[in-house]
Design a protein around this motif. Structure first.
Motif, PDB file in Angstrom:
ATOM      1  N   PRO A  25      19.257  11.648  -8.522  1.00 56.03           N
ATOM      2  CA  PRO A  25      17.818  11.930  -8.528  1.00 56.03           C
ATOM      3  C   PRO A  25      17.006  10.974  -9.386  1.00 56.03           C
ATOM      4  CG  PRO A  25      19.052  13.953  -8.702  1.00 56.03           C
ATOM      5  CD  PRO A  25      20.039  12.853  -8.855  1.00 56.03           C
ATOM      6  N   HIS A  26      17.708  10.273 -10.337  1.00 54.67           N
ATOM      7  CA  HIS A  26      16.975   9.319 -11.172  1.00 54.67           C
ATOM      8  C   HIS A  26      16.880   7.948 -10.540  1.00 54.67           C
ATOM      9  CE1 HIS A  26      18.122  11.906 -14.945  1.00 54.67           C
ATOM     10  NE2 HIS A  26      17.314  12.528 -14.090  1.00 54.67           N
ATOM     11  N   LEU A  27      17.548   7.753  -9.396  1.00 57.64           N
ATOM     12  CA  LEU A  27      17.534   6.438  -8.746  1.00 57.64           C
ATOM     13  C   LEU A  27      16.277   6.283  -7.865  1.00 57.64           C
ATOM     14  CD1 LEU A  27      21.276   6.167  -7.654  1.00 57.64           C
ATOM     15  CD2 LEU A  27      20.185   5.135  -9.660  1.00 57.64           C
ATOM     16  N   PRO A  28      15.687   5.059  -7.757  1.00 54.63           N
ATOM     17  CA  PRO A  28      14.507   4.835  -6.892  1.00 54.63           C
ATOM     18  C   PRO A  28      14.792   5.106  -5.417  1.00 54.63           C
ATOM     19  CG  PRO A  28      14.778   3.040  -8.468  1.00 54.63           C
ATOM     20  CD  PRO A  28      16.026   3.874  -8.583  1.00 54.63           C
ATOM     21  N   SER A  29      16.004   4.835  -4.947  1.00 57.90           N
ATOM     22  CA  SER A  29      16.319   5.052  -3.534  1.00 57.90           C
ATOM     23  C   SER A  29      16.267   6.538  -3.196  1.00 57.90           C
ATOM     24  CB  SER A  29      17.694   4.480  -3.197  1.00 57.90           C
ATOM     25  OG  SER A  29      18.693   5.085  -4.023  1.00 57.90           O
ATOM     26  N   GLN A  37      13.255  11.098  -0.776  1.00 54.77           N
ATOM     27  CA  GLN A  37      12.646  12.413  -0.986  1.00 54.77           C
ATOM     28  C   GLN A  37      11.135  12.363  -0.741  1.00 54.77           C
ATOM     29  OE1 GLN A  37      12.971  13.909  -5.008  1.00 54.77           O
ATOM     30  NE2 GLN A  37      13.089  16.046  -4.269  1.00 54.77           N
ATOM     31  N   THR A  38      10.476  11.313  -1.249  1.00 55.32           N
ATOM     32  CA  THR A  38       9.017  11.184  -1.049  1.00 55.32           C
ATOM     33  C   THR A  38       8.670  11.011   0.437  1.00 55.32           C
ATOM     34  OG1 THR A  38       8.820  10.193  -3.235  1.00 55.32           O
ATOM     35  CG2 THR A  38       6.986   9.853  -1.698  1.00 55.32           C
ATOM     36  N   TYR A  39       9.448  10.160   1.118  1.00 58.29           N
ATOM     37  CA  TYR A  39       9.171   9.930   2.551  1.00 58.29           C
ATOM     38  C   TYR A  39       9.313  11.219   3.352  1.00 58.29           C
ATOM     39  CZ  TYR A  39       9.555   8.181   7.298  1.00 58.29           C
ATOM     40  OH  TYR A  39       9.373   7.976   8.639  1.00 58.29           O
ATOM     41  N   LEU A  40      10.410  11.959   3.077  1.00 55.84           N
ATOM     42  CA  LEU A  40      10.613  13.207   3.818  1.00 55.84           C
ATOM     43  C   LEU A  40       9.508  14.212   3.531  1.00 55.84           C
ATOM     44  CD1 LEU A  40      14.476  13.686   3.522  1.00 55.84           C
ATOM     45  CD2 LEU A  40      13.171  13.170   5.595  1.00 55.84           C
ATOM     46  N   ALA A  41       9.080  14.309   2.302  1.00 53.43           N
ATOM     47  CA  ALA A  41       8.027  15.259   1.951  1.00 53.43           C
ATOM     48  C   ALA A  41       6.705  14.884   2.621  1.00 53.43           C
ATOM     49  CB  ALA A  41       7.871  15.311   0.427  1.00 53.43           C
ATOM     50  N   GLN A  42       6.355  13.583   2.563  1.00 50.38           N
ATOM     51  CA  GLN A  42       5.091  13.154   3.190  1.00 50.38           C
ATOM     52  C   GLN A  42       5.139  13.295   4.716  1.00 50.38           C
ATOM     53  OE1 GLN A  42       4.527   9.165   1.779  1.00 50.38           O
ATOM     54  NE2 GLN A  42       3.783   9.802  -0.253  1.00 50.38           N
ATOM     55  N   HIS A  43       6.275  12.919   5.291  1.00 54.63           N
ATOM     56  CA  HIS A  43       6.398  13.006   6.749  1.00 54.63           C
ATOM     57  C   HIS A  43       6.317  14.453   7.214  1.00 54.63           C
ATOM     58  CE1 HIS A  43       7.321  11.676  10.718  1.00 54.63           C
ATOM     59  NE2 HIS A  43       8.498  12.327  10.783  1.00 54.63           N
TER      60      HIS A  43
END
Length: 802
Positions: A209-213, A218-224
């Motif tokens: 969870p601390h990695l940028p990937s 996670q951000t892409y899935l939430a926004q999508h």
């Protein structure tokens, strides 16, 4: 209706499309949710791995099964993410980077396991060695040094900072200088080296969870998912609105279907009414037609909502018939105008009109309903193939809209077709009866004509022979002999017999052959000249021609015979004394076709009322010595020319005969109505008289004294002559001339006029002579002979050079 159905179908298709779109959005949202679940499972597996690493480091776990189980869960979560991201390239790329970071972490975990295994072995060896040396060492100072070294190593295990590491190395150096604990110091130095390396490896094991990937995925899935949810909400809102619109459209469509069902029921009831009306019209008697039509219009008015109705029917030249239950005084005016404005050359079809409150009519075009708002009357005009024009009108109900008023035209068309077809059938049946009657009369006249033609020559020869013997007896008797009176009476009887034969022959051949345009003013003028020449001077003929030329289509000789017969009848009614008026006028009817009227008016004794119905019957006469065929011939000629004759007589005041003939309309070519006749007569005075008679009858005479000059003229202009008239003393003298002219004028009539046709034996000239006349030739006899020869021979070369 079609538009509403199309809109409904379109909205239904849109509803299905939106439903499918929402279904696809829901599927995408579910995939996002499963991807987020797989990402959370990956996070949980990674957390377990981190926990197992720490437990392993502190020795709480004796093996690495927990690490391997966490790795399997993590890899399963990554595989689920890959499968869910197959349709999304961007998400797939982010998951690939996350998988790469996880593989890098697994490399560090493998290094940690190796280092931790070495560290564990070193710790066991150091513990064993330190215990053995403490047990064997007797020197207190050495034992204290070993204990201090053991404590330093244990502190290093708790704190591997640089200060702790420096302190441990200082103790190691001090013990090395003291020269004690050699093997133990080696193991201690190994532990001092492995502990920092293992700690560094643990620090490199960062949580996923601390990695940028991981954050990117996670951000892409939430926004999508949020975008999909927003689009799903919009689609559901559109679906609700479209469903509401669809419901409204279906309600409107149901209303229209209900109206259509009502219209169909009304149309069915109207059709049944039309069938009943048609049955009544077809089954009614001819005298009750008007009453049945009026009753049918009343039923039609009630069916259309108690509106006013009117029907007008015009058939050719007949006066239009009208049936109206309308109280509107303007109905007759605009109805006659619409009937009169019907294009004469147009084919069968229907025209729709609306008439406003002021009586102004406007043609209603297809799709144009604007004039209906100002309509007072709805009118439908029909033109049939037979040329009949029918007009049916009804008032527009005020409470109905323009669309409803427009639908009335459908009912009007059905009603108009029903009424017009029934009336047209009655008219055709009447015409068939009239034609059948005319055909019967024509057959009778043909029989009379055939009989008259067969016996005319022989009977004339008999009359001629008797007349010749009478004249011979008169010459041999003394002028004052008693027998002279008897012979004179025989002569008068012979004259009457000759007139009777001539009248029968003319009456039997009044068919309308070889018609052409005839100018009535000129025809009346020539007829007046013949009447003046033939009747005593005590009879005064006044001619009042029309101010302009009037032409009719007919046979000029027959039409001239009509005027001659009526003029002779008028003179006889006045006992050959008094004025006779011949008047020609043009009649312009509002509804009937234009026609030419010929009137012959006298001031004679008149005709009694009981005899008026019989004056046109063949062989009916009230005059002593009359044949009874003059007026019958006139009526037949007028009928053959599509005309009509009427008589108005008042006993003691006079009689008025009126002949109406159809006016020759359009581009009717004017013809001069004359033929060119060759006149062959040796007597100059007689030849000049024959030429005057032919000229008075409207023909062009060319006279010759002998057959040689006549033959030379014919040879030069063969087609110039329409016939020949030969006058001679007897048949023997004329035999050679007639034979020559017959050979030179094939197919053209040759008339022979003889002074004594029955006194001297004559050669058989029947093959060459069309008709034999008695000289001196009278105008009436010559006119009839010319008409008969024109019918029998039908040769018209004059049409080529006129």
């Amino acid at each position: 209706m079609k538009t509403i159905v199309f809109i409904s179908a379109t909205m239904l298709a849109a509803l299905l499309s939106l439903a499918l779109y929402i279904y696809s959005l829901d599927g995408a949202i579910q995939r996002c949710d499963r991807s987020l679940s797989a990402l959370a499972a990956l996070k949980m597996a990674d957390t377990d791995i981190e926990s197992d690493v720490l437990k392993t480091r502190i020795g709480a776990l004796r093996d690495y099964r927990g690490l391997f189980a966490g790795d399997r869960r993590a890899r399963d979560a990554l595989e689920r993410l890959r499968r869910l991201a197959r349709a999304d390239a961007e998400l797939g790329a982010r998951i690939v980077r996350l998988a790469g970071d996880y593989e890098a972490k697994q490399i560090q975990l493998a290094r940690f396991r190796v280092q931790n295994a070495l560290l564990s072995d070193a710790m066991r060896t150091f513990s064993t060695e330190s215990g053995r040396q403490l047990a064997a060492e007797r020197d207190v100072r050495a034992a204290r040094a070993i204990g201090a070294l053991t404590g330093s190593v244990h502190r290093l295990c708790q704190d591997d900072s640089a200060d702790a590491l420096r302190e441990v190395h200082q103790r190691f150096d001090a013990m090395a200088q003291a020269g004690g604990a050699g093997p133990l110091l080696v193991h201690a130095r190994e532990l001092a080296q492995l502990l920092p390396q293992t700690h560094a490896t643990i620090l490199k094991l960062q949580p996923l969870p601390h990695l940028p990937s991981y954050a990117a995925v996670q951000t892409y899935l939430a926004q999508h998912r949020e975008s999909l949810a927003e689009r799903s909400l919009q689609a559901r809102s559109g679906l609700i609105l479209l469903a509401i619109a669809m419901l409204a459209t279906l309600v409107y469509l149901a209303k229209m279907l209900h109206e259509r069902a009502r219209a169909l029921r009304r149309r069915s009831e109207f059709d049944r009414l039309m069938m009943a009306i048609s049955r009544d019209l077809l089954g009614c008697e001819r005298a009750r037609t008007d009453a049945v039509v009026a009753a049918s219009l009343a039923r039609l008015s009630q069916s259309l909502g108690n509106v006013e109705t009117g029907l007008v029917l015009s058939c050719g030249q007949a006066r239009p018939r009208s049936w109206s239950g309308a109280e509107d005084p303007a109905f007759a005016a605009f109805a006659q105008a619409l009937i009169a404005d019907a294009p004469p050359g147009a084919g069968p079809g229907h025209d729709a009109f609306v008439v406003d409150e002021r009586g102004r009519s406007v043609e209603l075009r297809a799709g144009d309903r604007a004039p209906l708002r100002r309509a007072r009357w709805l009118c439908l005009r029909r033109r049939s193939e037979s040329g009949a024009t029918a007009l049916l009108c009804c008032t527009r109900p005020r409470q109905r809209a323009s669309a409803a008023a427009y639908s009335e035209f459908v009912l009007l068309r059905s009603a108009l077709d029903t009424l017009a077809d029934a009336l047209e059938r009655q008219r055709l049946e009447d015409e068939a009866r009239v034609l059948e009657h005319r055909l019967g009369r024509a057959r009778d006249m043909e029989t009379i004509g055939t009989m008259a033609s067969g016996i005319s020559h022989n009977f004339n020869n008999i009359i001629g022979a008797i007349r010749g013997n009478v004249e011979t007896a008169q010459l041999r008797l003394a002028p004052h002999a008693h027998a002279q009176a008897n012979l004179a009476e025989i002569g008068r009887a012979l004259e009457h017999a000759a007139e009777l034969v001539e009248a029968i022959l003319s009456f039997g051949r009044t068919q309308n052959h070889h018609v052409r345009p005839v100018e009535i003013n000129e025809l009346a003028k020539r007829s007046r000249s013949l009447l003046v020449a033939a009747l005593p001077a005590s009879v005064e003929f006044e001619l009042r021609p029309a101010p302009s030329a009037l032409q009719v289509w007919g046979n000029p000789s027959q039409l001239q015979q009509v005027i001659l017969n009526l003029g002779t009848n008028a003179a006889q009614a006045m006992s050959m004394r008094g004025p006779i008026l011949i008047q020609v006028t043009r009649i312009d009817g509002d509804s009937a076709p234009e026609r030419v009227r010929i009137e012959v008016i006298d001031r004679g004794v008149g005709i009694p009322a009981p005899q008026l119905d019989r004056i046109f019957d063949p062989f009916f006469t009230t005059r002593k010595g009359g044949t009874g065929l003059g007026l019958a011939t006139v009526k037949q000629i007028v009928g053959n020319h599509n005309g009509r004759i009427q008589v108005d007589s008042r006993p003691g005041l006079g009689t008025r005969f009126v002949v109406d003939l159809p006016l020759c309309e359009g581009d009717c070519a004017a013809g001069d109505g004359h033929e060119t006749w060759l006149v062959l007569c040796a007597d100059p005075a007689a030849r000049e008289r024959l030429e005057d008679l032919l000229a008075a009858l409207g023909h062009e005479p060319i006279g010759y004294a002998d057959a040689d000059h006549a033959a030379h003229a014919i040879a030069e202009r063969t087609d110039h002559f329409d016939g020949a008239l030969v006058q001679s003393e007897d048949a023997r003298c004329a035999a050679g001339e007639v034979a020559t002219l017959h050979a030179l004028l094939p197919g053209r009539p040759v008339l022979l006029a003889l002074h004594n046709p029955g006194l001297t034996p004559a050669p058989d000239l029947g093959y060459a002579v069309a008709e034999t006349l008695r000289a001196p030739v009278r105008a009436e006899s010559l006119a009839r002979a010319l008409a008969r020869s024109s019918q029998d021979y039908g040769y018209r070369p004059g049409a080529l050079h006129m």
